[in-house]
Scaffold this motif. Structure first.
Motif, PDB file in Angstrom:
ATOM      1  N   ILE A  46       0.799  -1.108  -0.033  1.00 37.29           N
ATOM      2  CA  ILE A  46       0.112   0.030   0.014  1.00 37.29           C
ATOM      3  C   ILE A  46       0.901   1.283   0.183  1.00 37.29           C
ATOM      4  O   ILE A  46       1.732   1.454   0.848  1.00 37.29           O
ATOM      5  N   SER A  47       0.540   2.231  -0.900  1.00 36.02           N
ATOM      6  CA  SER A  47       1.562   3.471  -0.950  1.00 36.02           C
ATOM      7  C   SER A  47       0.560   4.551  -1.112  1.00 36.02           C
ATOM      8  O   SER A  47      -0.587   4.551  -1.391  1.00 36.02           O
ATOM      9  N   GLN A  59      -2.469   3.926  -3.373  1.00 40.58           N
ATOM     10  CA  GLN A  59      -2.697   2.753  -4.116  1.00 40.58           C
ATOM     11  C   GLN A  59      -2.467   1.392  -3.313  1.00 40.58           C
ATOM     12  O   GLN A  59      -1.639   1.162  -2.581  1.00 40.58           O
ATOM     13  N   PHE A  60      -3.436   0.564  -3.660  1.00 42.87           N
ATOM     14  CA  PHE A  60      -3.597  -0.697  -2.763  1.00 42.87           C
ATOM     15  C   PHE A  60      -3.576  -1.643  -3.956  1.00 42.87           C
ATOM     16  O   PHE A  60      -4.094  -1.837  -5.010  1.00 42.87           O
ATOM     17  N   ILE A  80     -13.639  13.354   0.477  1.00 48.23           N
ATOM     18  CA  ILE A  80     -14.417  12.597  -0.503  1.00 48.23           C
ATOM     19  C   ILE A  80     -13.434  11.652  -1.061  1.00 48.23           C
ATOM     20  O   ILE A  80     -12.387  12.036  -1.427  1.00 48.23           O
ATOM     21  N   LEU A  81     -13.806  10.584  -1.358  1.00 48.90           N
ATOM     22  CA  LEU A  81     -12.875   9.227  -1.780  1.00 48.90           C
ATOM     23  C   LEU A  81     -13.303   8.862  -3.198  1.00 48.90           C
ATOM     24  O   LEU A  81     -14.430   8.252  -3.408  1.00 48.90           O
ATOM     25  N   PHE A  82     -12.379   9.390  -4.052  1.00 47.13           N
ATOM     26  CA  PHE A  82     -12.647   8.925  -5.532  1.00 47.13           C
ATOM     27  C   PHE A  82     -11.868   7.712  -5.779  1.00 47.13           C
ATOM     28  O   PHE A  82     -10.486   7.686  -5.576  1.00 47.13           O
ATOM     29  N   THR A  83     -12.431   6.332  -6.018  1.00 46.11           N
ATOM     30  CA  THR A  83     -11.964   5.166  -5.875  1.00 46.11           C
ATOM     31  C   THR A  83     -11.964   4.654  -7.139  1.00 46.11           C
ATOM     32  O   THR A  83     -12.949   4.377  -7.928  1.00 46.11           O
ATOM     33  N   TYR A  84     -10.974   3.938  -7.734  1.00 46.50           N
ATOM     34  CA  TYR A  84     -10.835   3.596  -9.140  1.00 46.50           C
ATOM     35  C   TYR A  84     -10.100   2.140  -8.981  1.00 46.50           C
ATOM     36  O   TYR A  84      -9.025   1.817  -8.517  1.00 46.50           O
ATOM     37  N   CYS A  85     -11.108   0.855  -9.337  1.00 49.91           N
ATOM     38  CA  CYS A  85     -10.570  -0.275  -9.173  1.00 49.91           C
ATOM     39  C   CYS A  85     -10.066  -0.843 -10.626  1.00 49.91           C
ATOM     40  O   CYS A  85     -10.725  -0.815 -11.622  1.00 49.91           O
ATOM     41  N   GLU A 130      -6.494  -4.538  -6.559  1.00 53.78           N
ATOM     42  CA  GLU A 130      -5.656  -3.439  -6.986  1.00 53.78           C
ATOM     43  C   GLU A 130      -6.582  -2.416  -7.337  1.00 53.78           C
ATOM     44  O   GLU A 130      -7.440  -2.427  -8.188  1.00 53.78           O
ATOM     45  N   PHE A 131      -6.438  -1.092  -6.449  1.00 51.97           N
ATOM     46  CA  PHE A 131      -7.438   0.097  -6.678  1.00 51.97           C
ATOM     47  C   PHE A 131      -6.540   1.241  -6.211  1.00 51.97           C
ATOM     48  O   PHE A 131      -5.778   1.205  -5.144  1.00 51.97           O
ATOM     49  N   SER A 132      -6.935   2.505  -6.719  1.00 57.01           N
ATOM     50  CA  SER A 132      -6.393   3.577  -5.990  1.00 57.01           C
ATOM     51  C   SER A 132      -7.703   4.486  -5.525  1.00 57.01           C
ATOM     52  O   SER A 132      -8.854   4.402  -6.089  1.00 57.01           O
TER      53      SER A 132
END
Length: 277
Positions: A46-47, A59-60, A80-85, A130-132
């Motif tokens: 996780i970074s 980044q996970f 606010i969490l903008f999550t990209y899988c 894996e998602f950001s």
């Protein structure tokens, strides 16, 4: 099932909570946090980096060894969490028993929670994910350097109930921008300026398509953002010490001021953060 709890303080607090919960090893280099996990709970990395007072990025890339519930503390000024899988999936709910929204591979999830009920991220065990996450703080948005963007984000991604959750198809332009974010070759202050501008361009696209709908042509926004990013890349190839040698010693604050005035790029001071064990 393992339950984890995350306080939504600064990035330093978040990573130390994750380190303790997952029994990982945490390092900090050039303002970037890297948590390496190899334990009975999970395996992976996780970074994250905080680019200014408004934007942090996580980044996970991780494999959980059992089902995980990650409860995220909520408060009135929650970001606010903008999550990209990109691989696998994750599920969100407001509270353990709330309605669940699944964010699958190549999907986007946008989450905002200003209620007194925690947000919960659910992960399936024995599956790689894996998602950001672009974490956007809109508190005192009108005082930020790019105030228009953050004030508008604060208005659009909001709900009187305190619960805002969206899941839908990922915009291909945003996916390309995130790939670009991870491959910025420059170093130091210019690297962080570029990364900050790339993430702001992602947020501009999200704001535009959620304000006007997907039917609106977002090409002009992408072109404008790309021009600014390419100009900053061009500047980064110059020998800045030679360019400014005539004005004496170059300070970081003076350099950022010149870049902002000449190239109209918003830039907040980059604070050196100390790792708290």
């Amino acid at each position: 099932m393992k339950k984890l709890y995350l306080n939504t303080g600064g990035i330093n607090t978040i990573f130390n909570d994750l380190k303790d919960s997952l029994n990982g090893t945490l390092t900090l280099e050039n303002n970037q946090y890297n948590l390496s996990v190899n334990s009975k709970n999970a395996n992976g990395v996780i970074s994250g980096i905080s680019l200014n007072k408004q934007i942090s990025y996580f980044q996970f890339n991780i494999f959980f060894n059992q089902d995980i519930e990650l409860s995220i503390e909520s408060f009135v000024n929650s970001p606010i969490l903008f999550t990209y899988c990109f691989q696998g999936s994750l599920t969100h709910s407001f509270g353990i028993n709330g309605e669940r929204k699944k964010i699958k591979s190549n999907q986007t999830g946008i989450i905002r929670n200003t209620s007194n009920i925690n947000s919960v991220l659910h992960f399936e065990g024995y599956k790689h994910v894996e998602f950001s996450i672009i974490c956007v703080n809109t508190h005192n948005a009108e005082m930020s350097e790019n105030s228009r963007l953050f004030v508008d984000i604060n208005k659009v991604f909001n709900n009187k109930s305190g619960h805002y959750a969206y899941a839908g198809q990922q915009n291909s332009k945003i996916a390309d921008k995130i790939k670009e974010f991870h491959t910025v070759p420059q170093k130091g202050i210019v690297k962080n300026l570029l990364k900050n501008r790339i993430l702001e361009s992602v947020l501009e696209v999200e704001l535009d398509q959620h304000t006007y709908g997907y039917a609106k042509d977002i090409k002009p926004i992408a072109i404008r953002a790309n021009k600014q990013i390419e100009e900053l890349k061009r500047v980064s190839n110059l020998n800045l010490l030679e360019v400014f040698s005539g004005v004496g010693q170059v300070s970081r604050s003076y350099l950022s001021k010149v870049i902002k005035e000449k190239y109209h790029l918003a830039f907040s001071k980059l604070y050196n953060q100390k790792l708290v064990s």
